[in-house]
Design an enzyme around this catalytic site. Structure first.
Site, PDB file in Angstrom:
ATOM      1  CG  HIS A 239      18.435   8.844 -43.713  1.00 52.08           C
ATOM      2  ND1 HIS A 239      18.897   9.493 -44.827  1.00 52.08           N
ATOM      3  CD2 HIS A 239      19.501   8.220 -43.164  1.00 52.08           C
ATOM      4  CE1 HIS A 239      20.195   9.273 -44.951  1.00 52.08           C
ATOM      5  NE2 HIS A 239      20.587   8.508 -43.959  1.00 52.08           N
TER       6      HIS A 239
ATOM      7  CB  THR B 131      27.317  20.831 -37.077  1.00 52.97           C
ATOM      8  OG1 THR B 131      26.744  20.175 -35.949  1.00 52.97           O
ATOM      9  CG2 THR B 131      26.202  21.434 -37.920  1.00 52.97           C
TER      10      THR B 131
ATOM     11  CD  GLN C 185      26.932  15.287 -41.117  1.00 48.57           C
ATOM     12  OE1 GLN C 185      26.726  15.194 -42.326  1.00 48.57           O
ATOM     13  NE2 GLN C 185      27.034  14.244 -40.341  1.00 48.57           N
TER      14      GLN C 185
END
Length: 314
Positions: free
Chosen positions: A149, A208, A211
């Site tokens: 990444h 989360t 995200q």
């Protein structure tokens, strides 16, 4: 054969030089792919080979103050990038629908180009995440996905801003991602500052969700392209890649959400953990993209397993 291969390389280099947008060609790390590729290859080599061997007989560095400064600096940088994206178009002239790559030479266009370049440069600065892992002997956190990444993101963005430095609808995901980084690095900065700030980290459980919201926004915005009657975006390949990126990571994080919050398949964090290589165990959260919360703080069992927890940003 060697001369023929060299000839092909030179032809490719000349082609890239001719296709590089003249408005961004003189920016640092934008003259050609050689410099940035060399940096990223050196990063990979350091992460998986040089760094671990350098630290093998050394005690881990604490780096607490450096991490606080780094994280809060990243908050300011990403906040500035978001502001520039908004001021250069997204809050002024853009329609949030079929915004083509800007080919003009106006002051606002150059402001958007600078914002895109800053986002690109910020991805190189983020390589320090891995340096902190190495120097603190958290090598188990430097997974293939983490290195992939961190190396592919700046590499792919070079190609994006080489052809479309003022990318219109193609840079929306960069603005959103920078906004998420403001929140994430603020959390990491508070966490690295010490136990007295733990009471301010009650919103950790929403990370989360932040995200998932990011990837929904990116996917919904870019998917408009497929339903518009007409949108002559200059490089459609960017549209397809951004949609694939948004959907892929939404699925990845959704899977984590189901496993962690619906099925409850999260391992409990022990009250105390043994020291490993001279460093005390610290709270950790593993991530789908290879990163970890707390910029590398992790609890390890003596058998080397890592406790699983939350997800960091992409």
């Amino acid at each position: 054969m060697l001369s023929e291969a060299l000839s092909h390389v030179l032809k490719m280099h000349s082609y890239l030089q001719s296709r590089t947008d003249v408005r961004i060609r003189d920016y640092p790390l934008m003259r050609g792919p050689e410099e940035m590729t060399t940096i990223l290859l050196a990063y990979v080599f350091f992460s998986v080979y040089v760094g671990p061997r350098f630290m093998v007989n050394r005690k881990p560095y604490s780096l607490k103050k450096a991490m606080v400064v780094y994280n809060l600096s990243m908050v300011l940088l990403n906040a500035y990038i978001v502001y520039e994206f908004l001021a250069a178009g997204w809050a002024t002239t853009y329609t949030w629908r079929c915004d083509l790559a800007d080919t003009a030479s106006s002051p606002m266009t150059f402001r958007m180009i600078r914002a895109s370049w800053l986002f690109y440069i910020s991805k190189f600065i983020e390589l320090l995440d891995t340096v902190f892992f190495v120097l603190r002997k958290k090598q188990s956190q430097i997974t293939f996905l983490h290195v992939f990444h961190h190396s592919v993101m700046p590499w792919s963005w070079w190609w994006g801003i080489t052809l479309t430095p003022a990318a219109g609808m193609g840079c929306f995901h960069a603005m959103v991602n920078s906004g998420v980084h403001v929140i994430m690095y603020f959390y990491y900065g508070l966490s690295a500052a010490g136990p007295r700030f733990q009471k301010y980290l009650w919103w950790k459980k929403y990370m989360t969700a932040i995200q998932l919201t990011q990837f929904i926004m990116i996917s919904v915005h870019i998917s408009q392209y497929y339903f518009m009657e007409k949108c002559d975006y200059q490089v459609p390949m960017w549209i397809h890649l951004i949609l694939m990126y948004g959907v892929f990571f939404f699925l990845l994080f959704s899977h984590f959400w189901v496993q962690a919050y619906i099925k409850g398949n999260r391992l409990p964090v022990p009250k105390s953990t043994p020291k490993l290589n001279g460093s005390a165990g610290e709270p950790m959260t593993a991530v789908a993209n290879g990163k970890h919360l707390e910029n590398g703080n992790a609890s390890h069992h003596s058998n080397g397993k890592i406790l699983m927890g939350k997800v960091k940003e992409v």
